[in-house]
Design a protein around this motif. Structure first.
Motif, PDB file in Angstrom:
ATOM      1  N   ALA A   1      41.059  31.574  49.688  1.00 33.45           N
ATOM      2  CA  ALA A   1      41.761  31.470  50.974  1.00 33.45           C
ATOM      3  C   ALA A   1      43.231  31.113  50.797  1.00 33.45           C
ATOM      4  O   ALA A   1      44.050  31.372  51.688  1.00 33.45           O
ATOM      5  N   THR A   2      43.574  30.519  49.662  1.00 35.81           N
ATOM      6  CA  THR A   2      44.964  30.110  49.391  1.00 35.81           C
ATOM      7  C   THR A   2      45.606  30.920  48.266  1.00 35.81           C
ATOM      8  O   THR A   2      46.620  30.505  47.704  1.00 35.81           O
ATOM      9  N   PHE A   3      45.013  32.093  47.942  1.00 34.31           N
ATOM     10  CA  PHE A   3      45.513  32.921  46.852  1.00 34.31           C
ATOM     11  C   PHE A   3      45.656  32.113  45.555  1.00 34.31           C
ATOM     12  O   PHE A   3      46.722  32.030  44.960  1.00 34.31           O
ATOM     13  N   GLY A   4      44.535  31.554  45.154  1.00 31.56           N
ATOM     14  CA  GLY A   4      44.542  30.782  43.917  1.00 31.56           C
ATOM     15  C   GLY A   4      45.417  29.561  44.016  1.00 31.56           C
ATOM     16  O   GLY A   4      46.130  29.223  43.066  1.00 31.56           O
ATOM     17  N   PHE A   5      45.343  28.890  45.186  1.00 26.05           N
ATOM     18  CA  PHE A   5      46.196  27.724  45.460  1.00 26.05           C
ATOM     19  C   PHE A   5      47.669  28.081  45.244  1.00 26.05           C
ATOM     20  O   PHE A   5      48.448  27.319  44.682  1.00 26.05           O
TER      21      PHE A   5
ATOM     22  N   PRO B   1      49.312  35.846  42.237  1.00 34.21           N
ATOM     23  CA  PRO B   1      49.944  36.871  43.076  1.00 34.21           C
ATOM     24  C   PRO B   1      48.907  37.805  43.693  1.00 34.21           C
ATOM     25  O   PRO B   1      47.867  38.088  43.092  1.00 34.21           O
ATOM     26  N   GLU B   2      49.187  38.281  44.891  1.00 31.44           N
ATOM     27  CA  GLU B   2      48.251  39.134  45.623  1.00 31.44           C
ATOM     28  C   GLU B   2      47.893  40.391  44.844  1.00 31.44           C
ATOM     29  O   GLU B   2      46.747  40.853  44.893  1.00 31.44           O
ATOM     30  N   LYS B   3      48.847  40.955  44.101  1.00 34.77           N
ATOM     31  CA  LYS B   3      48.583  42.206  43.378  1.00 34.77           C
ATOM     32  C   LYS B   3      47.468  42.053  42.344  1.00 34.77           C
ATOM     33  O   LYS B   3      46.769  43.021  42.030  1.00 34.77           O
TER      34      LYS B   3
END
Length: 444
Positions: free
Chosen positions: A32-36, A40-42
């Protein structure tokens, strides 16, 4: 790279079945936090339409809900928050039908625009967890947020972005230039209040955590966020006093604020900002003095204008006013039809971003859900604030009340209300407060 995250989802389900719910939810927060904010989203992209951490979080959540539904009777039983949530979900279903039939959105577009709101379902997972499990989860999130806050402060000191979305502008203090980074840790405000009121650390480590969290807030150089943080901190202090002392402070504060507000109102009416707001409320958007090329130099009038421009457009159609523009993703060709002037500039196309904005929560809610859906969504936060206020003698409730009030205040300057992490933490706190009070009552 995505295979690693798929394995993490299966690991989370395995841990959940084994009863290790805390670590399952920790993985949920990771997504939910993009790996805290460290992944990176990619790196998370699996395929078109499945590229965000929230996509993994949603799949993980659906698995946990399925497991619980099979294993527990009356799993979706009603409580007051669930009643409010049910109203919003019923509206969301109506909005899906409206978007499909009336607006003409594809199923893919509808899912893309609405999937994050399905994360509200994590409330039922939190409700099945014990008080000790929720406290342990909160403490783990506290330590991780402290770590990312240290990294955020390091960004400011080194003028180098380390966390995701390290967008920055330059702040000048005389001859000194400092970079202002906009990627503050997602859970920063809650954990700051936890550090002050219910810190799991002791001694110098406790003081260090408070210092880092406060520095991360102030280091964001957001006047509105900093002032609102101090105001809610003061509010919490006042609420913890006796009724007599609260009344005395109220009298003193009122006597000070009346002349300050009077002078401030006079200056505001004479300001350019007031004239801009008058113009945008009349629909004269071109006459305003907005800097459309730089979101972060925008004024409060820009935010009012952003909302008003969309409100004026929607007012021409009663159904649109009620239901919104539909569940249209920003990237959809349908978004180009509106021709809004005010908004962030898309760096790839040079066009104005039509439906999304990080500047104000209510523009996003109005566009997505209209006035009815916006009211039902905000109702969830107002109920939470009421729930926490009624139980403010409990430290977790007091902290949660302050954070909810702060979130509602900051929502006029940020799209924080629609961040999944914001409402996920709110639901965690509701269940923690309820279980903490129940267990305290049993012990007494």
């Amino acid at each position: 790279m995505a295979i690693i995250f798929i394995i993490m989802v299966f690991l989370a389900w395995y841990l959940y079945i084994r009863g290790e719910k805390v670590y399952t939810l920790l993985i949920f927060f990771f997504f939910a936090t993009f790996g805290f904010q460290l992944v990176p989203e990619k790196f998370m992209m699996l395929t078109k339409g499945f590229s965000k951490g929230t996509d993994y979080a949603l799949v993980l959540l659906i698995g946990c809900l399925t497991i619980d539904f099979i294993c527990h009777k009356a799993y979706f039983k009603m409580d007051t928050f669930v009643k409010c949530l049910s109203l919003f979900f019923l509206f969301l279903i109506a909005c899906v039908i409206y978007s499909k039939v009336q607006v003409g959105c594809s199923t893919f577009e509808i899912i893309k625009a609405s999937r994050a709101y399905l994360l509200f379902g994590v409330y039922f997972v939190f409700r099945q967890m014990s008080r000790d499990e929720l406290v342990k989860l909160l403490h783990l999130l506290f330590y991780l947020t402290l770590f990312t806050s240290c990294i955020y402060v390091l960004q400011i000191l080194t003028s180098t972005g380390f966390l995701n979305d390290a967008t920055a502008s330059t702040m000048k203090f005389g001859r000194i230039e400092v970079k202002r980074f906009y990627n503050q840790p997602y859970m920063l405000f809650l954990m700051t209040f936890i550090a002050i009121y219910k810190n799991p650390l002791k001694g110098y480590f406790r003081l260090f955590s408070i210092f880092i969290f406060v520095l991360a807030i102030v280091g964001g150089f957001s006047r509105s966020a900093t002032v609102l943080f101090l105001a809610t901190l003061a509010l919490g202090y006042v609420l913890s006093l006796t009724k007599t002392k609260r009344l005395a402070i109220l009298i003193i504060a009122t006597s000070i604020l009346i002349p300050v507000v009077a002078v401030g109102a006079h200056l505001f009416i004479k300001s350019r900002t007031y004239k801009d707001i008058q113009a945008v409320m009349l629909g004269n958007f071109v006459e305003t003095d907005f800097d459309l090329e730089d979101l972060y130099e925008s004024t409060f009038a820009f935010r009012i204008g952003h909302f008003a421009e969309r409100a004026v457009y929607m007012s021409e159609d009663p159904l649109m006013t009620t239901m919104g523009l539909g569940l249209i993703p920003e990237e959809s060709p349908k978004a180009e039809q509106f021709g809004f002037i005010l908004g962030l500039m898309n760096e790839d196309t040079g066009a104005t971003v039509q439906l999304e904005t990080p500047d104000i929560s209510y523009s996003v809610l109005l566009v997505r859900f209209g006035y009815l859906g916006m009211a039902l969504f905000v109702l969830l936060y107002f109920y939470a604030a009421y729930f926490f206020y009624k139980r403010r003698e409990n430290r977790y409730a007091l902290v949660s009340f302050q954070v909810t009030v702060l979130a509602l205040g900051v929502s006029f300057f940020s799209s924080n209300l629609v961040f999944p992490v914001t409402y996920i933490l709110m639901m965690l706190c509701i269940n923690l407060v309820r279980k903490d009070i129940e267990e305290t009552a049993i012990e007494c």
